[in-house]
Design a protein around this motif. Structure first.
Motif, PDB file in Angstrom:
ATOM      1  N   MET A   1      14.513  -7.656  45.652  1.00  0.00           N
ATOM      2  CA  MET A   1      14.745  -8.792  44.751  1.00  0.00           C
ATOM      3  C   MET A   1      15.763  -8.375  43.688  1.00  0.00           C
ATOM      4  O   MET A   1      15.607  -7.328  43.069  1.00  0.00           O
ATOM      5  N   ARG A   2      16.787  -9.202  43.493  1.00  0.00           N
ATOM      6  CA  ARG A   2      17.810  -8.874  42.495  1.00  0.00           C
ATOM      7  C   ARG A   2      17.354  -9.334  41.085  1.00  0.00           C
ATOM      8  O   ARG A   2      17.282  -8.541  40.164  1.00  0.00           O
ATOM      9  N   ASN A   3      17.074 -10.633  40.954  1.00  0.00           N
ATOM     10  CA  ASN A   3      16.638 -11.169  39.661  1.00  0.00           C
ATOM     11  C   ASN A   3      15.322 -11.922  39.850  1.00  0.00           C
ATOM     12  O   ASN A   3      15.012 -12.386  40.959  1.00  0.00           O
ATOM     13  N   GLY A  38       9.836   4.456  40.391  1.00  0.00           N
ATOM     14  CA  GLY A  38      10.715   4.288  39.232  1.00  0.00           C
ATOM     15  C   GLY A  38      11.207   5.587  38.611  1.00  0.00           C
ATOM     16  O   GLY A  38      11.782   5.576  37.526  1.00  0.00           O
ATOM     17  N   LYS A  39      11.018   6.686  39.337  1.00  0.00           N
ATOM     18  CA  LYS A  39      11.416   7.996  38.780  1.00  0.00           C
ATOM     19  C   LYS A  39      12.914   7.974  38.428  1.00  0.00           C
ATOM     20  O   LYS A  39      13.752   7.583  39.237  1.00  0.00           O
ATOM     21  N   ASN A  40      13.230   8.391  37.222  1.00  0.00           N
ATOM     22  CA  ASN A  40      14.609   8.439  36.712  1.00  0.00           C
ATOM     23  C   ASN A  40      15.273   7.063  36.628  1.00  0.00           C
ATOM     24  O   ASN A  40      16.499   6.971  36.568  1.00  0.00           O
ATOM     25  N   LYS A  41      14.480   6.018  36.624  1.00  0.00           N
ATOM     26  CA  LYS A  41      15.006   4.664  36.413  1.00  0.00           C
ATOM     27  C   LYS A  41      14.537   4.176  35.034  1.00  0.00           C
ATOM     28  O   LYS A  41      13.417   4.459  34.622  1.00  0.00           O
ATOM     29  N   THR A  42      15.403   3.441  34.377  1.00  0.00           N
ATOM     30  CA  THR A  42      15.096   2.991  33.017  1.00  0.00           C
ATOM     31  C   THR A  42      15.051   1.473  32.947  1.00  0.00           C
ATOM     32  O   THR A  42      15.977   0.799  33.402  1.00  0.00           O
ATOM     33  N   GLY A 139      25.473  -6.460  34.784  1.00  0.00           N
ATOM     34  CA  GLY A 139      25.647  -5.599  35.956  1.00  0.00           C
ATOM     35  C   GLY A 139      24.327  -5.031  36.458  1.00  0.00           C
ATOM     36  O   GLY A 139      24.318  -4.117  37.292  1.00  0.00           O
ATOM     37  N   ARG A 140      23.210  -5.536  35.962  1.00  0.00           N
ATOM     38  CA  ARG A 140      21.880  -5.019  36.322  1.00  0.00           C
ATOM     39  C   ARG A 140      20.984  -6.158  36.814  1.00  0.00           C
ATOM     40  O   ARG A 140      21.184  -7.311  36.434  1.00  0.00           O
ATOM     41  N   PRO A 141      19.948  -5.817  37.595  1.00  0.00           N
ATOM     42  CA  PRO A 141      18.924  -6.842  37.871  1.00  0.00           C
ATOM     43  C   PRO A 141      18.268  -7.272  36.564  1.00  0.00           C
ATOM     44  O   PRO A 141      18.024  -6.432  35.680  1.00  0.00           O
ATOM     45  N   VAL A 142      18.006  -8.563  36.466  1.00  0.00           N
ATOM     46  CA  VAL A 142      17.448  -9.128  35.227  1.00  0.00           C
ATOM     47  C   VAL A 142      16.193  -9.918  35.590  1.00  0.00           C
ATOM     48  O   VAL A 142      16.175 -10.635  36.596  1.00  0.00           O
ATOM     49  N   LEU A 318      12.839  -2.650  42.002  1.00  0.00           N
ATOM     50  CA  LEU A 318      13.140  -1.230  42.265  1.00  0.00           C
ATOM     51  C   LEU A 318      13.400  -0.991  43.744  1.00  0.00           C
ATOM     52  O   LEU A 318      14.284  -0.200  44.100  1.00  0.00           O
ATOM     53  N   GLU A 319      12.649  -1.661  44.597  1.00  0.00           N
ATOM     54  CA  GLU A 319      12.843  -1.469  46.055  1.00  0.00           C
ATOM     55  C   GLU A 319      14.217  -1.925  46.519  1.00  0.00           C
ATOM     56  O   GLU A 319      14.670  -1.531  47.588  1.00  0.00           O
ATOM     57  N   ASN A 320      14.858  -2.760  45.697  1.00  0.00           N
ATOM     58  CA  ASN A 320      16.163  -3.318  46.073  1.00  0.00           C
ATOM     59  C   ASN A 320      17.324  -2.640  45.353  1.00  0.00           C
ATOM     60  O   ASN A 320      18.477  -3.035  45.532  1.00  0.00           O
ATOM     61  N   LEU A 321      17.046  -1.616  44.533  1.00  0.00           N
ATOM     62  CA  LEU A 321      18.135  -0.979  43.765  1.00  0.00           C
ATOM     63  C   LEU A 321      19.037  -0.139  44.674  1.00  0.00           C
ATOM     64  O   LEU A 321      18.550   0.502  45.607  1.00  0.00           O
TER      65      LEU A 321
END
Ligand code: CP
Length: 321
Positions: A1-3, A38-42, A139-142, A318-321
């Motif tokens: 999922m993007r947004n 989510g390791k190392n994701k902010t 530029g990020r998922p929202v 996160l699964e879509n990053l």
């Protein structure tokens, strides 16, 4: 999922709303099962408005998934943001949102935004100008942490709560307007109407005349102006105030009739209904002490389920990053 801004986003991400609820209940049974994801994701949470539940439950969800979290309160410690393009910035707003958003995006992987309706322009509110600028320029998922027209994290938690407590496959769910001293946005009732219809419950909206929701959210829901009639046989009663939507009355208070306050009088004609509200709630304006404190009140479990809805949403992103 993007947004994540509406029910369709989670339906598409999970395959169906049923699958989304199943995933939520599995996560509730083992909320640290994806702590590696989510390791190392902010996560950056940006608040233009106050919050208790969204702030805490979304942070907890991110921690469940092993994320780092940054919280920014725009009105406390950040530069005041200009949001209109083309203005000469000679006032008290030293930073433009068109620079601020990509800068925020450069420090994180996912952004949550809380930005209520301002009631200054119906077009701006219903075009979700602030949320959509984050989607366009970060530029990020929202994901929405309650925007001008919707509160999908709340509605997802409400749906999970109803699924946990229903005793029939297709319960009768009543959304009732209730009085409030301030003009409140339509975000919670809009989303609730959208999600209840997506769940295909027997859904009824009751409010005084003039409080009709936007057609794109009211959909085909039955509207009943007689609150007592609407409550008859209800399995779940969801109370909320909202200001008028229609025409020149947008954002206005049209009714202060305290007979709409949910009390034992109305609950007596229900099917021993559960009482629900997203909180915060003004007691004895929206609902009496007796009803909110009764064993049939679900206000605490539904708030607790905000952690679960947020965990599912962040997991899908996160699964879509
Ligand atoms: N229900 C809800 O969104 O609560 P907060 O405004 O405290 O986040």
């Amino acid at each position: 999922m993007r947004n994540f801004t509406c029910v369709k986003d989670i339906q598409n991400a999970c395959g169906s709303l049923d699958a989304a609820v199943k995933e939520a209940l599995a996560i509730k049974a083992d909320r640290f099962a994806y702590s590696h994801l989510g390791k190392n994701k902010t996560l950056m949470m940006v608040f233009f408005n106050s919050s208790l539940r969204t702030r805490l439950s979304t942070q907890k969800a991110a921690l469940n998934l092993g994320m780092n979290v940054i919280v920014l309160d725009i009105n406390q410690g950040a530069w005041k943001l200009e949001t209109e393009r083309g203005v000469i910035m000679d006032g008290d707003r030293p930073e433009h949102i068109l620079e601020a958003i990509p800068v925020m995006g450069s420090y994180c992987d996912v952004i949550g935004v809380r930005s209520f309706a301002r009631f200054e322009s119906k077009d701006d509110d219903y075009n979700e100008v602030i949320l959509n600028q984050f989607i366009k320029y970060s530029g990020r998922p929202v994901f929405s942490m309650e925007a001008a027209t919707g509160h999908p994290l709340q509605s997802f938690a409400d749906l999970i709560t109803i699924e946990e407590h229903k005793t029939v496959a297709r319960p009768k769910v009543v959304l009732t307007w209730a009085p409030h001293p301030k003009a409140l946005p339509q975000a919670v009732p809009n989303s609730f109407a959208e999600w209840m219809q997506a769940a295909d419950y027997d859904f009824v909206i009751t409010h005084p005349e003039g409080y009709e929701l936007a057609p794109e959210f009211a959909g085909n829901a039955r509207v009943e102006y007689d609150q007592m009639k609407a409550f008859e046989g209800a399995d779940f009663v969801y109370a909320k105030n909202w200001a008028a939507y229609s025409g020149d009355n947008y954002g206005k208070i049209l009714c202060t009739d305290r007979s709409w306050t949910v009390s034992e009088r109305q609950m007596a004609v229900t099917n021993n209904a559960h009482f629900m509200h997203c909180l915060p709630v003004r007691r004895n304006m929206i609902v009496t002490d007796d009803v909110i404190e009764s064993p049939r009140s679900l206000v605490i479990p539904e708030a607790a389920n905000r952690e679960i809805s947020a965990t599912v949403v962040l997991k899908k992103i996160l699964e879509n990053l």
